[in-house]
Motif scaffolding. Structure first.
Motif, PDB file in Angstrom:
ATOM      1  N   ALA A   1       0.839  -1.207   0.000  1.00  0.00           N
ATOM      2  CA  ALA A   1       0.000   0.000   0.000  1.00  0.00           C
ATOM      3  C   ALA A   1       0.870   1.252   0.000  1.00  0.00           C
ATOM      4  CB  ALA A   1      -0.932  -0.005   1.206  1.00  0.00           C
ATOM      5  N   ASN A   2       1.938   1.240   0.791  1.00  0.00           N
ATOM      6  CA  ASN A   2       2.840   2.388   0.850  1.00  0.00           C
ATOM      7  C   ASN A   2       3.522   2.612  -0.502  1.00  0.00           C
ATOM      8  OD1 ASN A   2       4.453   4.505   2.070  1.00  0.00           O
ATOM      9  ND2 ASN A   2       6.135   3.038   2.146  1.00  0.00           N
ATOM     10  N   ALA A   3       4.020   1.525  -1.094  1.00  0.00           N
ATOM     11  CA  ALA A   3       4.707   1.638  -2.381  1.00  0.00           C
ATOM     12  C   ALA A   3       3.761   2.132  -3.470  1.00  0.00           C
ATOM     13  CB  ALA A   3       5.309   0.282  -2.773  1.00  0.00           C
ATOM     14  N   ILE A   4       2.537   1.600  -3.472  1.00  0.00           N
ATOM     15  CA  ILE A   4       1.550   2.011  -4.473  1.00  0.00           C
ATOM     16  C   ILE A   4       1.171   3.474  -4.283  1.00  0.00           C
ATOM     17  CG2 ILE A   4      -0.852   1.655  -5.215  1.00  0.00           C
ATOM     18  CD1 ILE A   4      -0.343  -1.379  -4.613  1.00  0.00           C
ATOM     19  N   SER A   5       1.054   3.910  -3.027  1.00  0.00           N
ATOM     20  CA  SER A   5       0.663   5.301  -2.766  1.00  0.00           C
ATOM     21  C   SER A   5       1.741   6.291  -3.190  1.00  0.00           C
ATOM     22  CB  SER A   5       0.300   5.499  -1.292  1.00  0.00           C
ATOM     23  OG  SER A   5       1.454   5.442  -0.476  1.00  0.00           O
TER      24      SER A   5
ATOM     25  N   GLY B   1      10.638  -1.634 -10.202  1.00  0.00           N
ATOM     26  CA  GLY B   1      10.413  -1.763 -11.641  1.00  0.00           C
ATOM     27  C   GLY B   1       9.179  -2.600 -11.952  1.00  0.00           C
ATOM     28  N   PRO B   2       9.070  -3.822 -11.389  1.00  0.00           N
ATOM     29  CA  PRO B   2       7.881  -4.635 -11.620  1.00  0.00           C
ATOM     30  C   PRO B   2       6.599  -3.991 -11.081  1.00  0.00           C
ATOM     31  CG  PRO B   2       9.670  -6.021 -10.854  1.00  0.00           C
ATOM     32  CD  PRO B   2      10.135  -4.598 -10.728  1.00  0.00           C
ATOM     33  N   LEU B   3       6.714  -3.294  -9.953  1.00  0.00           N
ATOM     34  CA  LEU B   3       5.545  -2.613  -9.391  1.00  0.00           C
ATOM     35  C   LEU B   3       5.012  -1.571 -10.373  1.00  0.00           C
ATOM     36  CD1 LEU B   3       3.644  -1.816  -6.994  1.00  0.00           C
ATOM     37  CD2 LEU B   3       5.422  -0.189  -6.343  1.00  0.00           C
ATOM     38  N   LEU B   4       5.891  -0.724 -10.875  1.00  0.00           N
ATOM     39  CA  LEU B   4       5.477   0.315 -11.835  1.00  0.00           C
ATOM     40  C   LEU B   4       4.902  -0.311 -13.099  1.00  0.00           C
ATOM     41  CD1 LEU B   4       8.411   2.869 -11.477  1.00  0.00           C
ATOM     42  CD2 LEU B   4       6.021   3.236 -10.826  1.00  0.00           C
ATOM     43  N   ALA B   5       5.518  -1.408 -13.558  1.00  0.00           N
ATOM     44  CA  ALA B   5       5.045  -2.070 -14.778  1.00  0.00           C
ATOM     45  C   ALA B   5       3.653  -2.668 -14.590  1.00  0.00           C
ATOM     46  CB  ALA B   5       6.032  -3.142 -15.217  1.00  0.00           C
TER      47      ALA B   5
END
Length: 195
Positions: free
Chosen positions: A31-35, A121-125
């Motif tokens: 959640a933190n990374a996505i926010s 990188g994978p999160l952003l993709a």
């Protein structure tokens, strides 16, 4: 709807749950990374629509069937299975949004979240196609064209044209999105959002 509502709604919960499983982190970390990552993607898009060419390019992309919002209807099953097709599409989208600045944006998000670059990188993709699907859906609902994309993006970030200078919503949390210092370098302003 702005981004904070999206993150706390059913779509956001599906994304958080599946990202945490895909990338091997707990839901709080996800959640933190996505926010942090979502405003960076939206900020890059908002910066791109500052030019007529950029706005038209994004409008054309959002008119493509891949970004019509249908991805959101079966998001859980898509994210729960083989995510390679989504990630490949995401990599192309990120290339359009950030260009050569993509590694620096990833580094900034990594520093802000404490997650490794191998996860950012994978999160952003994974997030980029979801953002495009959501934008495509919102664009259709608002019946807007290239000229209205800046306001649409501003609304998602918590402040449209009228609120941009004063901030609001996530704008207060992540700082400015535009080339505030007018130096022609967008990267410092995008990275400024996530510091």
């Amino acid at each position: 709807m702005d981004l904070s509502e999206l993150l706390s709604g059913p779509i956001g919960q599906t994304v958080i749950n599946n990202v945490s499983k895909q990338l091997g982190m707990d839901e709080r970390q996800a959640a933190n990374a996505i926010s942090v990552a979502l405003p960076a993607i939206l900020g890059g898009l908002q910066r791109n629509v500052q030019s007529r060419e950029g706005a038209q390019s994004l409008d054309n992309a959002l008119n493509d069937a891949r970004h019509d919002g249908s991805l959101l209807e079966n998001l859980a099953s898509l994210l729960g299975g083989d995510t390679q097709p989504i990630s490949q599409d995401g990599g192309k989208i990120l290339g359009h949004i950030f260009g050569d600045n993509k590694p620096a944006v990833e580094q900034g998000i990594s520093q802000k979240t404490g997650l490794s670059l191998q996860k950012i990188g994978p999160l952003l993709a994974l997030l980029a196609p979801i953002v495009m699907a959501y934008l495509g859906k919102e664009k259709r609902q608002a019946n807007t064209n290239a000229g209205g994309l800046e306001d649409l993006l501003g609304g998602l970030l918590g402040g449209g044209q009228s609120q941009r200078r004063g901030g609001g919503g996530l704008m207060d949390m992540v700082g400015g999105l535009l080339d505030k210092n007018r130096d022609g370098n967008v990267l410092d302003d995008i990275l400024g959002m996530i510091k």
